[in-house]
Write an enzyme that holds these catalytic residues in place. Structure first.
Site, mmCIF file in Angstrom:
data_model
loop_
_atom_site.group_PDB
_atom_site.id
_atom_site.type_symbol
_atom_site.label_atom_id
_atom_site.label_comp_id
_atom_site.label_asym_id
_atom_site.label_seq_id
_atom_site.Cartn_x
_atom_site.Cartn_y
_atom_site.Cartn_z
ATOM 1 N N SER A 1 -9.857 1.720 2.736
ATOM 2 C CA SER A 1 -8.931 2.426 1.946
ATOM 3 C C SER A 1 -7.658 1.540 1.221
ATOM 4 C CB SER A 1 -8.076 3.635 2.579
ATOM 5 O OG SER A 1 -7.133 3.089 3.552
ATOM 6 N N SER B 1 -9.704 -0.510 7.163
ATOM 7 C CA SER B 1 -9.070 -0.444 5.617
ATOM 8 C C SER B 1 -8.482 -1.798 5.231
ATOM 9 C CB SER B 1 -8.206 0.700 5.453
ATOM 10 O OG SER B 1 -8.950 1.886 5.351
ATOM 11 N N LYS C 1 0.972 -1.147 0.035
ATOM 12 C CA LYS C 1 0.091 -0.022 0.042
ATOM 13 C C LYS C 1 0.883 1.155 0.128
ATOM 14 C CE LYS C 1 -3.923 1.971 2.522
ATOM 15 N NZ LYS C 1 -4.773 1.871 3.979
HETATM 16 N N1 GLN Z 1 -12.962 3.843 6.105
HETATM 17 C C1 GLN Z 1 -12.369 4.421 7.289
HETATM 18 C C2 GLN Z 1 -12.366 5.839 7.249
HETATM 19 O O1 GLN Z 1 -12.554 6.357 6.173
HETATM 20 C C3 GLN Z 1 -11.210 3.655 7.692
HETATM 21 C C4 GLN Z 1 -9.924 4.110 7.065
HETATM 22 C C5 GLN Z 1 -8.786 3.284 7.615
HETATM 23 O O2 GLN Z 1 -8.822 2.176 8.003
HETATM 24 N N2 GLN Z 1 -7.723 3.689 7.078
HETATM 25 O O3 GLN Z 1 -11.426 6.344 8.123
#
Ligand code: GLN
Length: 482
Positions: free
Chosen positions: A153, A177, A78
């Site tokens: 994400s 994420s 990532k």
């Molecule tokens: N979707 C969640 C957010 O927008 C989690 C994001 C993540 O785990 N990096 O914060």
């Protein structure tokens, strides 16, 4: 090339038997990425130097030298995890030209095990999002339906694993994420216990929640990667010095008399019917294997999203203060003085969602509001954590859906942040509590979209959730399930 579909341990065997050369695998992988990824867009950067590295492994194999655990295995990363001499952009314009001079600890550990970094994967900018649509470089698409999101994400990572454009990936999970996009792409994604894996070199989002974890094609591969990246790191004071078990050894263990809690708050109205049905089928199957299923309650569940979005944005607003046009990446071209250099750089460099979160985070931390929001959220966080602690006095693991719904259409929620935030309803409380959890694919919906199940474990009990995940995976493969 059929080889690209193999798992890590199968590829390792082929290398040992000299049936395939690492350089051949890497070359056909890169070719495949150039072909297939035009549509999926899971990669932001392809590391062509991987071919040279693979050739060195060819030589080792030719000389029948011993191979390290991940020798010659191509892995994607990532793009918020620092990789030496390879761009690390966080899918943000503000870091577009950033090339880290060092490796994150997890990268160092992968390299020490012989892994080859094949490229950097797309993500929501700074990991803010649940669909990978917030990337400054365009969205990633779900390999099972190109009109739908891969989740986020870490959507680039999960899409790259799901479409066999790498053998495994590392993602980061602050509120879901790793698990949510793993569910949307039908792959195995683990968020380890807070403190299990070093975050040195991970671009920080919310430091009290962030964890790096492995995203793999199956449970066994997950155990292999987790073991390599886990353990105390003196460069990250939040990493914990607790022995790292040999996770792979726990696979295949019986689950007789294992107590599985099913929280009633996770099966509320609004959750997709097909997801619910599939999960109940899996629970039956686990019962047949000897597990004891018990309904439990986690009474503060519904406060999770509000609590998470206060704490996560507060920490993010502070962490992102460092991007000021001086130390890293992008700097605006038009400014008259220092103040304008800061404001224009940040105004032009950050995307909309990033700005929204910085504003929200700054607001909840501001004097006058701090006690009403941030402090209150911290107190609720403790209550949420206590719910889990009480539950784990009675059960060994907890099973829930990973997501309330199937992968949604690209654009469906982009302009409605609140709707988007609800995608994380089943994952954020795990981060608020610091627990480990994994997504296990459990089949497909009628319209052929992947469905995932979440197993939550007690602190530093990753082996328990992997063991249960393995039982589920095995039964599904042997079709004892449908
Ligand atoms: N979707 C969640 C957010 O927008 C989690 C994001 C993540 O785990 N990096 O914060």
């Amino acid at each position: 090339m059929e080889t690209l579909k193999l798992s890590i341990w199968q590829l390792r065997e082929l290398y040992k038997k000299k049936e395939v050369k690492p350089s051949e695998v890497v070359m056909s992988l890169i070719e495949e990425i150039y072909k297939k990824d035009k549509e999926i867009h899971s990669y932001l950067y392809i590391n062509e130097k991987a071919i040279e590295q693979a050739k060195k492994v060819d030589e080792k194999i030719a000389k029948s030298e011993n191979l390290r655990e991940l020798e010659g295995i191509p892995i994607s990363i990532k793009d918020n995890i620092c990789t030496k001499e390879i761009p690390t952009t966080c899918a943000s314009k503000i870091l577009q030209n950033f090339i880290p001079p060092y490796d994150a600890t997890v990268i160092e550990r992968l390299k020490n095990a012989g892994a080859i970094i094949i490229g950097k994967t797309n993500m929501d900018e700074f990991a803010f999002g649940s669909s990978t649509e917030n990337s400054a470089f365009g969205p990633t698409k779900n390999p099972f339906d190109l009109n739908r999101v891969p989740g986020g994400s870490s959507g680039g990572s999960t899409a790259s694993v799901a479409s066999n454009l790498c053998f495994a990936s590392l993602g980061s999970d602050t509120g879901g994420s790793i698990r949510q996009p793993s569910a949307f792409c039908g792959v195995v994604g683990m968020k380890p216990t807070y403190g299990r894996v070093s975050r040195y070199g991970l671009v920080a989002f919310a430091s009290s929640l962030d964890q790096i974890g492995p995203i793999t094609k199956n449970v066994r591969d997950n155990t292999i990667l987790l073991k390599i990246i886990s353990g105390k790191d003196k460069k990250d004071s939040t990493s914990v010095n607790i022995e790292v078990p040999d996770y792979e050894k726990h696979l295949g263990e019986e689950i007789k008399n294992l107590k599985i809690g099913v929280p009633k708050e996770y099966f509320i109205e609004g959750i997709d019917r097909e997801i619910k049905e599939k999960i109940f089928k899996v629970l039956k199957l686990l019962e047949k294997e000897g597990a004891i299923i018990e309904e439990i309650t986690l009474p503060h569940t519904s406060y999770g999203i509000a609590t998470y979005y206060i704490i996560a944005t507060a920490e993010a607003s502070s962490n992102l203060a460092r991007f000021d046009g001086v130390k890293y990446g992008y700097r605006s071209k038009n400014y008259k003085n220092l103040f304008e250099m800061y404001t224009k750089t940040r105004g032009e460099g950050f995307g909309e969602e990033v700005k929204r979160r910085i504003i929200l985070g700054t607001y909840v931390l501001s004097s006058g509001y701090y006690e009403a929001y941030y402090l209150k959220a911290q107190k609720v966080r403790t209550l949420i954590k206590k719910d889990f602690e009480l539950a784990f006095e009675k059960v060994d693991v907890i099973i829930t859906p990973t997501t309330p719904e199937l992968p949604f259409k690209i654009g469906e929620k982009k302009d409605d942040p609140l709707k988007m935030y609800l995608s994380d309803i089943f994952t954020v409380n795990v981060n608020l509590s610091g627990l480990p959890a994994i997504n296990i694919p459990i089949g497909f919906s009628l319209n052929k979209l992947p469905i995932g199940l979440q197993i939550i474990g007690n602190f530093f009990k990753e082996e328990e959730i992997l063991k249960v995940g393995y039982v589920i995976e095995k039964n599904i493969k042997e079709e004892k399930y449908e």
